[in-house]
Write an enzyme that holds these catalytic residues in place. Structure first.
Site, mmCIF file in Angstrom:
data_model
loop_
_atom_site.group_PDB
_atom_site.id
_atom_site.type_symbol
_atom_site.label_atom_id
_atom_site.label_comp_id
_atom_site.label_asym_id
_atom_site.label_seq_id
_atom_site.Cartn_x
_atom_site.Cartn_y
_atom_site.Cartn_z
ATOM 1 N N LYS A 23 1.015 -1.088 -0.058
ATOM 2 C CA LYS A 23 0.058 -0.076 -0.189
ATOM 3 C C LYS A 23 0.837 1.085 0.147
ATOM 4 O O LYS A 23 2.053 0.968 0.266
ATOM 5 C CB LYS A 23 -1.097 0.169 1.451
ATOM 6 C CG LYS A 23 -2.582 1.167 1.527
ATOM 7 C CD LYS A 23 -3.115 -0.128 0.117
ATOM 8 C CE LYS A 23 -4.137 0.280 0.133
ATOM 9 N NZ LYS A 23 -5.258 -0.622 -0.503
ATOM 10 N N ASP A 58 -6.565 3.944 -4.685
ATOM 11 C CA ASP A 58 -7.328 3.619 -3.099
ATOM 12 C C ASP A 58 -8.355 5.529 -3.179
ATOM 13 O O ASP A 58 -9.132 6.280 -4.236
ATOM 14 C CB ASP A 58 -6.436 3.190 -1.865
ATOM 15 C CG ASP A 58 -7.698 3.142 -0.713
ATOM 16 O OD1 ASP A 58 -7.529 1.910 -0.795
ATOM 17 O OD2 ASP A 58 -7.261 4.108 -0.221
ATOM 18 N N GLY A 109 -21.042 7.038 2.733
ATOM 19 C CA GLY A 109 -19.771 6.874 1.766
ATOM 20 C C GLY A 109 -20.367 7.245 0.197
ATOM 21 O O GLY A 109 -21.426 7.225 -0.139
ATOM 22 N N PHE A 110 -18.987 8.242 -0.864
ATOM 23 C CA PHE A 110 -20.189 8.477 -2.188
ATOM 24 C C PHE A 110 -19.435 8.651 -3.060
ATOM 25 O O PHE A 110 -19.443 8.942 -4.080
ATOM 26 C CB PHE A 110 -20.662 9.860 -1.727
ATOM 27 C CG PHE A 110 -19.851 10.964 -1.925
ATOM 28 C CD1 PHE A 110 -18.478 10.802 -1.009
ATOM 29 C CD2 PHE A 110 -18.779 11.076 -2.844
ATOM 30 C CE1 PHE A 110 -17.913 11.905 -0.576
ATOM 31 C CE2 PHE A 110 -17.928 12.336 -2.702
ATOM 32 C CZ PHE A 110 -16.994 12.387 -1.640
ATOM 33 N N GLY A 111 -18.733 7.324 -3.099
ATOM 34 C CA GLY A 111 -17.163 7.530 -3.794
ATOM 35 C C GLY A 111 -17.048 6.245 -5.070
ATOM 36 O O GLY A 111 -18.652 5.873 -4.768
ATOM 37 N N ASN A 112 -16.104 5.267 -5.600
ATOM 38 C CA ASN A 112 -16.074 4.443 -5.763
ATOM 39 C C ASN A 112 -17.564 3.667 -5.425
ATOM 40 O O ASN A 112 -17.712 2.867 -6.232
ATOM 41 C CB ASN A 112 -14.582 4.474 -6.653
ATOM 42 C CG ASN A 112 -14.034 2.746 -7.556
ATOM 43 O OD1 ASN A 112 -14.129 1.945 -7.237
ATOM 44 N ND2 ASN A 112 -15.111 3.373 -8.814
ATOM 45 N N VAL A 113 -16.633 3.202 -4.413
ATOM 46 C CA VAL A 113 -17.147 1.281 -3.858
ATOM 47 C C VAL A 113 -18.752 1.838 -3.755
ATOM 48 O O VAL A 113 -19.388 1.502 -4.140
ATOM 49 C CB VAL A 113 -16.655 1.301 -2.703
ATOM 50 C CG1 VAL A 113 -16.513 -0.043 -1.601
ATOM 51 C CG2 VAL A 113 -14.665 1.274 -2.841
ATOM 52 N N ALA A 114 -18.826 3.335 -2.795
ATOM 53 C CA ALA A 114 -20.139 3.601 -3.319
ATOM 54 C C ALA A 114 -21.194 3.113 -3.702
ATOM 55 O O ALA A 114 -22.524 2.641 -4.116
ATOM 56 C CB ALA A 114 -20.731 4.480 -1.999
ATOM 57 N N TRP A 115 -20.969 3.709 -5.023
ATOM 58 C CA TRP A 115 -21.432 3.692 -6.253
ATOM 59 C C TRP A 115 -21.504 2.593 -7.213
ATOM 60 O O TRP A 115 -22.585 1.646 -7.701
ATOM 61 C CB TRP A 115 -20.177 4.906 -7.445
ATOM 62 C CG TRP A 115 -20.918 4.971 -9.007
ATOM 63 C CD1 TRP A 115 -21.849 5.433 -9.043
ATOM 64 C CD2 TRP A 115 -20.164 3.965 -10.057
ATOM 65 N NE1 TRP A 115 -21.889 5.061 -10.850
ATOM 66 C CE2 TRP A 115 -20.793 4.780 -10.409
ATOM 67 C CE3 TRP A 115 -18.719 3.666 -10.205
ATOM 68 C CZ2 TRP A 115 -20.116 3.940 -11.847
ATOM 69 C CZ3 TRP A 115 -18.507 3.232 -11.180
ATOM 70 C CH2 TRP A 115 -18.945 3.685 -12.307
#
Ligand code: 2IT
Length: 446
Positions: free
Chosen positions: A125, A165, A236-242
Site C-alpha cells: 500500500k 484508493d 460514503g459516496f465514492g467509487n465503492v458506494a457507487w
C-alpha cells in the site's frame, strides 16, 4: 504455541502508537491461532514474526508548486509488505489523515485479501498525506508527477503494481502513469485502474462495489434469502458506494442512504437511476455531498453531521473509511433489526462494533473478503496487460463474479463452526494466511 499478548506487546514496542496496524494484526492472530498451533512447523520457522514485519517501508519527499507559485512539501510512502505469492500489489491513498500506521494496516490487510482472490499478488500500500480536495487539475497533475519521480524506482510489472484508493481515481492514475512511462520508457501497465483506451480493464471502476454485492448475494443465497427488496444503508459516496448502489439496485434492492463528511441523506425512494450517476458528479466536487444531493432531489431527507446507521435497514455496508462504524452505531443497527453488516471499505468497523455484532447474531463479513473484487479486477487488468489483449466487459464481469463466489465458499470452508454457523472473519483470515504462510515455508528464510 502462539502467545498473542506477547506478540502484540513486542509489536507495540517496535511500532509505538500504530493503533490501526495493531488492530489489524490482532484480528488476524486471533483468527489463526488454532490453525497455527496445529501446524508446528510454522512456529519452528517463526512465521508470525516474519509475517508482521513489512519487507520494506519507503518514505520520500514530494515537493510541488501550486497555481499561485507557492511551493509545498508532502510525504510519499510505499509499504511493500509481503510478496510470497506474487508481485507486491495494492492501492495508493491520497488523504490528509494518512500515516504509517494506516498504511501498514492497509498493506497487511492487502496481503491476506490478495491471497483470497486466488490470483498471484503480494500485498502493498502507498500514498501521501496530500489532500486532493479543492486542488485544481493542474495542481493534482504536478503533485502526481513529483510523486512518481520517486516511486518509479520502486515499482515494476513483476515487482510492485500500485493502483488507486481513497483520493486516487482514474485521473490521478493517468497522471502517475504518464510520468512513469516518460521516466522508464515502458508502456508495461505498471499501474492498474488505467483508462480503458490505454491499458485499463473493463469493469475495474465498478469492480469493488459489484464484488461486494456478489459476495452478499452468496451470503444470502446460502441462507435461502435474496437481496431483492432489501433495504440497504451505505456510507460514503465514492467509487465503492457507487458500484454497490449500481449493482444492488439492478438486483432489486433499495439503497436508502449515502453519506459524506457533512452528514447523510435518507432517500425513501432509493438511490437509483439518475441519482446513481449523480454520485459521480458528487465525487468530482469531492466536498459537501449531502447538501448538493438534497437540493438536486427534493424528496430526500438531509441529516447533517449524522451517520447513516441511524436508519432501520436489513443490510448495512460501510463504504467510506477505517473505523467509521463504532459500538454506538452497532447498538443502533442491532436495535433497529439489521441482519447483515458487510465491510466494503477497509476495516470500517471497530473491534467493539464487531464484538457486538457477534453477540447479537448479526451476520458480519470482513473487508478482506467482501471488498476483494477491486483488487481482483486489478489482477485481471495485469493479466490482460501481460497478454497485450483485453477482455470484454462480460468476460471480466463473469470472472469477477466467479472469484467472489470462490471467496465466499472459501470463507465458509474455513469459517464454519461446530454449531454450523459461519465465522466469516475466521474463514477469511485462515484461508488468506495459510496460502501465504505455506508459500513462505516453501521459499525458505528470505
Ligand atoms: O483496498 C484495495 O483493495 C484497493 N484499494 C485496490 C488495490 C488494487 O491494487 O487494485
Amino acid at each position: 504455541m502462539m502467545n498473542i499478548d506477547r506478540i502484540l506487546l513486542d509489536l507495540e514496542k517496535r511500532n509505538p502508537g500504530e493503533k490501526e496496524f495493531m488492530q489489524a494484526v490482532r484480528e488476524v492472530l486471533e483468527s489463526i491461532e488454532d490453525v497455527y498451533n496445529e501446524n508446528q512447523h510454522f512456529e519452528a520457522l517463526n512465521i508470525i514474526e516474519r509475517l508482521v514485519e513489512p519487507d520494506r517501508v519507503l518514505s520520500f519527499k514530494v515537493p510541488w508548486t501550486d497555481d499561485e507559485g507557492k511551493i509545498h512539501v508532502n510525504r510519499g510512502y510505499r509499504v511493500q509488505f509481503n510478496n510470497a505469492i506474487g508481485p507486491y500489489k495494492g492501492g495508493l491513498r491520497f488523504h490528509p489523515s494518512l500515516n504509517l500506521s494506516i498504511l501498514k494496516f492497509l498493506a497487511f490487510e492487502q496481503v491476506f485479501k490478495n491471497s483470497l482472490t486466488s490470483l498471484p499478488m503480494g500485498g502493498a500500500k502507498g500514498g501521501s498525506d496530500f489532500d486532493p480536495k479543492g486542488k485544481s487539475s493542474a495542481e493534482i497533475m504536478r503533485f502526481c508527477q513529483s510523486f512518481m519521480l520517486e516511486l518509479w524506482k520502486l515499482i515494476g510489472p513483476d515487482m510492485d503494481v500500485p493502483a488507486g484508493d481513497i483520493g486516487v481515481g482514474m485521473k490521478e492514475i493517468g497522471y502517475l502513469y504518464g510520468m512513469y512511462k516518460k521516466l522508464s520508457g515502458n508502456h508495461n501497465g505498471v499501474l492498474t485502474g488505467k483508462g480503458i483506451n490505454w491499458g485499463g480493464s473493463a469493469i475495474r471502476p465498478e469492480a469493488t462495489g459489484y464484488g461486494v454485492v456478489y459476495f452478499i448475494t452468496e451470503m444470502l443465497r446460502m441462507r435461502g434469502d435474496s437481496i431483492e427488496g432489501k433495504r440497504i444503508a451505505i456510507s460514503g459516496f465514492g467509487n465503492v458506494a457507487w458500484g454497490v448502489a449500481k449493482k444492488a439496485t439492478e438486483l432489486g434492492a433499495k439503497i436508502i442512504t449515502i453519506s459524506g463528511p457533512d452528514g447523510y441523506i435518507y432517500d425513501s425512494q432509493g438511490v437509483s437511476g439518475d441519482k446513481i450517476d449523480y454520485m459521480l458528479e458528487l465525487r468530482i466536487s469531492n466536498d459537501d455531498i449531502v447538501k448538493p444531493y438534497s437540493y438536486e432531489f427534493t424528496e430526500v431527507e438531509y441529516n447533517p453531521n449524522k451517520k447513516p446507521w441511524e436508519e432501520p435497514c436489513d443490510i448495512a455496508i460501510p463504504c467510506a473509511i477505517q473505523n467509521e462504524m463504532d459500538e454506538a452505531d452497532a447498538e443502533r443497527l442491532i436495535k433497529n433489526g439489521c441482519s447483515y453488516v458487510c465491510e466494503a471499505a477497509n476495516m470500517p468497523c471497530t473491534r467493539g462494533a464487531i464484538d457486538l455484532f457477534r453477540k447479537s447474531g448479526i451476520i458480519f463479513a470482513p473487508s478482506k473478503a467482501v471488498n476483494a473484487g477491486g483488487v481482483s479486477a486489478s489482477g485481471l487488468e495485469m493479466s490482460q496487460n501481460a497478454m497485450k489483449y483485453s477482455w470484454t466487459p462480460e468476460e471480466v464481469d463473469k470472472k469477477l463474479h466467479q472469484i467472489m463466489k470462490n471467496i465466499h465458499s472459501t470463507c465458509v470452508k474455513y469459517g464454519t463452526q461446530t454449531d454450523g454457523s459461519v465465522d466469516y472473519v475466521k474463514g477469511a483470515n485462515i484461508a488468506g494466511f495459510l496460502k501465504v504462510a505455506n508459500a513462505m515455508v516453501d521459499q525458505g528464510v528470505i
